[in-house]
Design a protein around this motif. Sequence first.
Motif, short mmCIF file in Angstrom:
data_model
loop_
_atom_site.label_atom_id
_atom_site.label_comp_id
_atom_site.label_asym_id
_atom_site.label_seq_id
_atom_site.Cartn_x
_atom_site.Cartn_y
_atom_site.Cartn_z
N GLU A 1 0.97 -1.32 -0.04
CA GLU A 1 0.00 0.09 0.19
C GLU A 1 1.04 1.05 0.00
N LYS A 2 0.39 2.23 -0.71
CA LYS A 2 0.99 3.44 -0.92
C LYS A 2 1.15 4.19 0.63
N ASN A 3 2.29 5.03 1.08
CA ASN A 3 2.37 5.65 1.90
C ASN A 3 1.84 4.81 3.30
N ALA A 4 2.53 3.70 3.34
CA ALA A 4 2.38 2.74 4.37
C ALA A 4 3.45 1.99 4.65
N VAL A 5 3.51 1.48 5.79
CA VAL A 5 4.74 0.57 6.01
C VAL A 5 4.39 -1.04 6.00
N THR A 6 4.99 -1.64 5.19
CA THR A 6 4.55 -3.17 5.00
C THR A 6 5.76 -3.78 5.50
N ALA A 7 5.51 -4.74 6.55
CA ALA A 7 6.66 -5.64 7.05
C ALA A 7 6.74 -7.16 6.59
N LEU A 8 7.61 -7.62 6.45
CA LEU A 8 7.75 -8.95 5.71
C LEU A 8 8.37 -9.70 7.13
#
Lengths: 251, 218
Positions: A28-35
């Motif tokens: 998602e744009k302007n979000a933090v995605t954690a793996l």
Amino acid sequence: MINKMEAKHLDFYYKDTQALFNINLPVEKNAVTALIGPSGCGKSTFLRTLNRMNDVIEKTKVVGEVLMDNKNIYDPDVDPVELRKKVGMVFQQPNPFPISIFDNIAYGPRIHGIKNKQKLQELVESSLKSAALWDEVKDRLHDSALGLSGGQQQRLVIARVLAVEPEMILMDEPASALDPISTSKLEELVRELKNNYTIVIVTHNMQQAARISDYTSFFLNGKLIEYDQTNIIFTAPREKQTEDYITGRFG
Amino acid sequence: MTNKSFHDNLEETRNKILKMGNLVDDAIGSAITALKSRNKDVAEKIIMDDEKIDKLELEIEQNCLSLIALQQPMARDLRFIGTAIKINTDLERMGDYAANISKIVLSIGDEPFIKPLIDLPRMAELSQEMVRKNMTAYINRDREMAIKAAALDHEIDHLYNQIFRDLLVFMTKDSRNIRQSTYLLMAARHFERIGDHATNVSEWIIYMATGERVELND
């Protein structure tokens, strides 16, 4: 929800070994995605497919698509160097160049053809400010970057990424070599940066993923097991494998 | 990676919650026995034993807070601990109500009942059944059983309204009935509140089992 990026049916091979299996993941744009996931689960490999860093490793193969603003970054007309300008990367060990703080930040813009001193100065200042480092280094911009602490070096590297005005930042365990105070500063920075950038972060520290990310994806054996809002993943995940991993019942 | 002492501790917490459930179940049963037979000794014992429940509540609460601070629990473990903290409080309150009913027994003393007790014992039975079903649901993380437990609260509410109407008639007929009627009405109210707390417990067990927060019996 606007996707900045999206992996679609993505497979990845190192020679004959398949490392990623049919990954479908929105960013998602302007979000933090954690793996998250155990060592060897494919999370760093996946991260590097997002700016084609794996291209530099020989005998690797990508099948499927990674769409950035709906354009497949593996299309033949995409220049990987231009792509990596838009999708910057920060690694586990801070890697400043053995030159001055100022020149570290100005390095990228100079390569991309910016010669104007005034413009460079502005870029250096704004990048260091965005990376929450300006106040600590503004009086010693021409000192060697190697004199900075580990936490400062990591923020310097982030400033260096910001100086080429990217749209996304990929981070591969950016805090794992930092002490708790530097880690906390870096986490605060990540939360700030997402207002202007889209961030994907690989972390071994689950509490860190829980603290800073909006979305979390759990990888296991090269497969994406579960992706959801971080709050859901850490309170009520759907998949038993996710539950087992994050509650420490794994293996 | 599995953390044995942490999981042992969770198991211990679970056993303490079950013990709490048993103590509350016993307290409710003894309270209605004391009321029916106007047995002061039984009533006084319930009031004394309530301290055990209070002590256990503190133990569970402290232990859960330590687990959060020291182990950073996630997912099912987090839901388990959150649920323990919440139902711990509800169970303790239920114990308080049983003790309050016992105090009413002491206040009524030896005076004869103005009417035979039928509905109050029924309320007590239903409360105990709610506690038992909840504890079964708790052990098995059983959503359906928790819903069954909460469903009994409708009957408790119905009985409370009936007792209210009946006692109103008694009080209107003869003002000498007012004192005892008020005590009995208070006892009925306490059982009604026990039912409400038991419903909360059911809701939290469902959260623990599935992660969904539901509102039962609005």
